[in-house]
Scaffold this active site. Structure first.
Site, PDB file in Angstrom:
ATOM      1  N   LYS A  51      -2.356   0.955  11.590  1.00 10.05           N
ATOM      2  CA  LYS A  51      -3.306   1.086  11.001  1.00 10.05           C
ATOM      3  C   LYS A  51      -3.465   0.081   9.634  1.00 10.05           C
ATOM      4  CE  LYS A  51      -4.579   5.698  11.192  1.00 10.05           C
ATOM      5  NZ  LYS A  51      -4.698   6.921  11.606  1.00 10.05           N
ATOM      6  N   LYS A  52      -1.739   0.813   9.655  1.00  6.59           N
ATOM      7  CA  LYS A  52      -1.204  -0.208   8.120  1.00  6.59           C
ATOM      8  C   LYS A  52      -0.768  -1.666   8.793  1.00  6.59           C
ATOM      9  CE  LYS A  52      -2.012   3.267   5.514  1.00  6.59           C
ATOM     10  NZ  LYS A  52      -3.089   2.895   4.207  1.00  6.59           N
TER      11      LYS A  52
ATOM     12  N   THR B  80      -9.214  10.674  -0.095  1.00  8.09           N
ATOM     13  CA  THR B  80      -9.960   9.674  -1.632  1.00  8.09           C
ATOM     14  C   THR B  80     -11.056   8.636  -1.232  1.00  8.09           C
ATOM     15  OG1 THR B  80      -7.373   9.069  -1.109  1.00  8.09           O
ATOM     16  CG2 THR B  80      -8.755   7.953  -2.632  1.00  8.09           C
TER      17      THR B  80
ATOM     18  N   SER C 124       0.361   6.351  15.050  1.00  3.91           N
ATOM     19  CA  SER C 124      -0.773   6.219  14.431  1.00  3.91           C
ATOM     20  C   SER C 124      -0.958   6.103  12.716  1.00  3.91           C
ATOM     21  CB  SER C 124      -1.512   7.608  14.698  1.00  3.91           C
ATOM     22  OG  SER C 124      -2.836   7.740  13.582  1.00  3.91           O
TER      23      SER C 124
ATOM     24  N   ASP D 166       0.816  -1.235   0.183  1.00  5.54           N
ATOM     25  CA  ASP D 166       0.134   0.172  -0.332  1.00  5.54           C
ATOM     26  C   ASP D 166       0.715   1.484   0.014  1.00  5.54           C
ATOM     27  OD1 ASP D 166      -2.080   1.756  -0.172  1.00  5.54           O
ATOM     28  OD2 ASP D 166      -2.829   1.271   1.962  1.00  5.54           O
ATOM     29  N   LYS D 167       0.009   2.007  -0.733  1.00  6.78           N
ATOM     30  CA  LYS D 167       1.116   3.924  -0.578  1.00  6.78           C
ATOM     31  C   LYS D 167      -0.139   4.361   0.948  1.00  6.78           C
ATOM     32  CE  LYS D 167      -0.473   7.332  -2.165  1.00  6.78           C
ATOM     33  NZ  LYS D 167      -0.904   8.645  -1.475  1.00  6.78           N
ATOM     34  N   HIS D 168       0.212   5.215   1.575  1.00  7.19           N
ATOM     35  CA  HIS D 168      -0.090   5.886   2.191  1.00  7.19           C
ATOM     36  C   HIS D 168       0.627   7.773   2.115  1.00  7.19           C
ATOM     37  CE1 HIS D 168      -2.295   7.221   5.854  1.00  7.19           C
ATOM     38  NE2 HIS D 168      -1.465   8.374   6.169  1.00  7.19           N
ATOM     39  N   SER D 169      -0.201   8.801   2.569  1.00  8.40           N
ATOM     40  CA  SER D 169       0.187   9.961   2.098  1.00  8.40           C
ATOM     41  C   SER D 169       0.249  10.397   2.978  1.00  8.40           C
ATOM     42  CB  SER D 169      -0.627  10.872   0.464  1.00  8.40           C
ATOM     43  OG  SER D 169      -0.711  11.733   0.797  1.00  8.40           O
TER      44      SER D 169
ATOM     45  N   ARG E 106      -6.714  13.239  20.488  1.00  7.06           N
ATOM     46  CA  ARG E 106      -5.352  14.219  19.740  1.00  7.06           C
ATOM     47  C   ARG E 106      -5.806  16.216  19.128  1.00  7.06           C
ATOM     48  NH1 ARG E 106      -2.682  10.806  16.685  1.00  7.06           N
ATOM     49  NH2 ARG E 106      -0.604  12.600  16.369  1.00  7.06           N
TER      50      ARG E 106
HETATM   51  N1  URA Z   1      -2.885  10.933  10.107  1.00  5.68           N
HETATM   52  C1  URA Z   1      -3.368   9.733  10.359  1.00  5.68           C
HETATM   53  O1  URA Z   1      -4.008   8.701  10.535  1.00  5.68           O
HETATM   54  N2  URA Z   1      -2.537  10.251  11.571  1.00  5.68           N
HETATM   55  C2  URA Z   1      -2.159  10.796  12.553  1.00  5.68           C
HETATM   56  O2  URA Z   1      -2.041  11.352  13.665  1.00  5.68           O
HETATM   57  C3  URA Z   1      -1.641  12.191  11.545  1.00  5.68           C
HETATM   58  C4  URA Z   1      -2.498  11.918  10.133  1.00  5.68           C
END
Ligand code: URA
Length: 442
Positions: free
Chosen positions: A190-191, A123, A186, A83-86, A171
């Site tokens: 999730k990844k 997205t 964070s 996967d890619k995460h931005s 937060r």
């Molecule tokens: N995106 C996230 O999923 N978590 C963060 O803390 C900041 C950006």
């Protein structure tokens, strides 16, 4: 079980937390043994005092394991899972085109995406401008689409990393988002919970990003790559420029149109969007060993675009998830649009040398293309198009971008705010590269 107040006190006084203290905190987030006030106090202490790498790895692992952890090993998927995460930007539609490109080259991309956050687009909101597209499919549909199309972009179920879901919400309202260890844990939790084998990060730097400077983006990218490696998720990161809108559009259906045209080749590809997409594709294909190195990966990605294979993967994904069946056909006309469109014109001749990208993102949100509150509806039609890139020479009165709005009054108000976010100068500024750095595990 460690007492919350003792854990907070330890971090307040600058001491490293034990794995037991970190696991107690994460358990307490999920079972609500920790109150919102206690979680906020610890988040603030972490923001002020930092965390060691070992603490950050422990927090990432504990949050990843706080709910369901997906396992693709028996799903019969046809390739490595990547996967890619931005970290988020304005006009960042890279995921929409990157996932099908990489899938067409043999990888499998179960992309768990988010909604817009603050001034940045999401997205999922872009995908929902396609009528019928299901962002929360059943596990069986998710798997079927991955097997058939090689990619599926969907939303996170509430069962993945629930500790992060609660901590992030806390937060968000306690000025504790901007902490490198908290952001790292964070994102990566999730990844890891999504069952990935590999990850490529796009860490954005600039006035439309969450990291305003390249130095801040590099620090975050370095921490992400190092913590992910220790937590067992091989990861590389690119630092990319976000001092201007990426591509020519910002706004949900407008970005979807640009993404579809990018894949089908129906319109010229904006060079910066193309450069970021191909660089990330190269990294994804290299880290999964589908290409010997990122350069070779870029060549494979270009070929997948040129042959139409990437457009075909996108169409299969959209169809499989309930969207329009003709999305890849020439000049697909199924996107919502508005007739209230006006141009923002150059007040004088010169060069477009700067834009307040964050302000442009907020213009899109205020037009109704994003949310002030999580429950707000989105207007998919609105936003900005034909955005000129920095460095363009313009004549007085020449269009700099178009504003698409729900009414003429809203279009005019937004155009005035957009105009105020642009700087035209008497000489061209220095051209900034779009790929600023690359970070791989040391
Ligand atoms: N995106 C996230 O999923 N978590 C963060 O803390 C900041 C950006």
């Amino acid at each position: 079980m460690p007492l919350p107040a003792e854990t907070i006190r330890a971090k307040r006084d600058g001491r490293a937390l034990s794995v037991a203290q970190i696991e107690g905190f994460v358990r307490g987030l999920v079972d609500r043994h920790w109150s919102e006030g206690q979680a906020a106090a610890l988040a603030m202490a972490i923001l002020l005092k930092g965390m060691t790498r070992a603490e950050c790895v422990a927090l990432t692992r504990a949050m990843a394991n706080s709910g369901q952890v997906l396992d693709w090993s028996r799903a019969g998927l046809p390739g490595p899972v990547v996967d890619k995460h931005s970290t988020g930007g304005v006009g960042d539609k890279v995921s929409l085109v990157l996932a099908p490109i990489v899938a067409a080259c043999g990888a499998v991309v179960p992309m768990i995406s988010g909604r817009g956050l603050g001034h940045t687009g999401g997205t999922l909101d872009k995908l929902q401008s396609l009528a019928g597209y299901e962002i929360a499919p059943t596990r069986a549909t998710f798997r079927r689409v991955l097997r058939d199309a090689g990619c599926a972009i969907v939303g996170a179920s509430g069962r993945l990393a629930p500790a992060d879901r609660r901590l992030y919400a806390i937060r968000d309202v306690t000025a504790t988002v901007e902490s490198v260890p908290l952001i790292t844990a964070s994102i990566l939790s999730k990844k890891i919970a999504a069952g990935l084998q590999f990850l490529v990060m796009d860490v954005k730097a600039g006035n439309g990003a969450f990291c305003p400077t390249v130095a801040a983006a590099r620090e975050l990218a370095g921490n992400l790559v190092a913590v992910a490696a220790t937590a067992g998720l091989p990861t590389r990161a690119l630092v990319t420029d976000m001092n201007q809108v990426l591509g020519r559009t910002a706004g949900n259906a407008l970005e979807m149109r640009e993404a579809i045209d990018f894949l089908t080749g129906d319109a010229p590809r904006e060079p910066r969007l193309e450069a970021v997409t191909l660089a990330l594709a190269g990294e994804m294909l290299a880290i999964t060993q589908l290409a010997p190195d990122p350069r070779a990966g870029e060549r494979l990605a270009r070929a997948a675009l040129a042959s139409g294979a990437a457009a075909d993967r996108f169409a299969r994904m959209v169809r499989g998830l309930g969207g329009p069946s003709n999305v890849g056909s020439p000049r697909f006309a199924g996107l919502p649009c508005t007739r209230h469109v006006i141009e923002v014109r150059a007040p004088n001749a010169g060069w477009l040398v700067a834009m307040d990208t964050r302000a442009l993102g907020i213009v899109v949100v205020e037009l109704g293309g994003g949310r002030a509150h999580a429950s707000d509806p989105i207007d998919p039609r609105v936003g900005l198009s034909n955005v000129l890139p920095l460095g363009t020479r313009v004549a007085r009165g020449e269009p700099l971008m178009r504003v698409h709005a729900a009414s003429m009054a809203r279009a005019e108000a937004a155009a005035a705010r957009a105009a105020a976010a642009l700087v035209i100068a008497g000489s061209p500024g220095a051209a900034a590269p779009v790929i600023l750095d690359r970070v791989a595990a040391g």
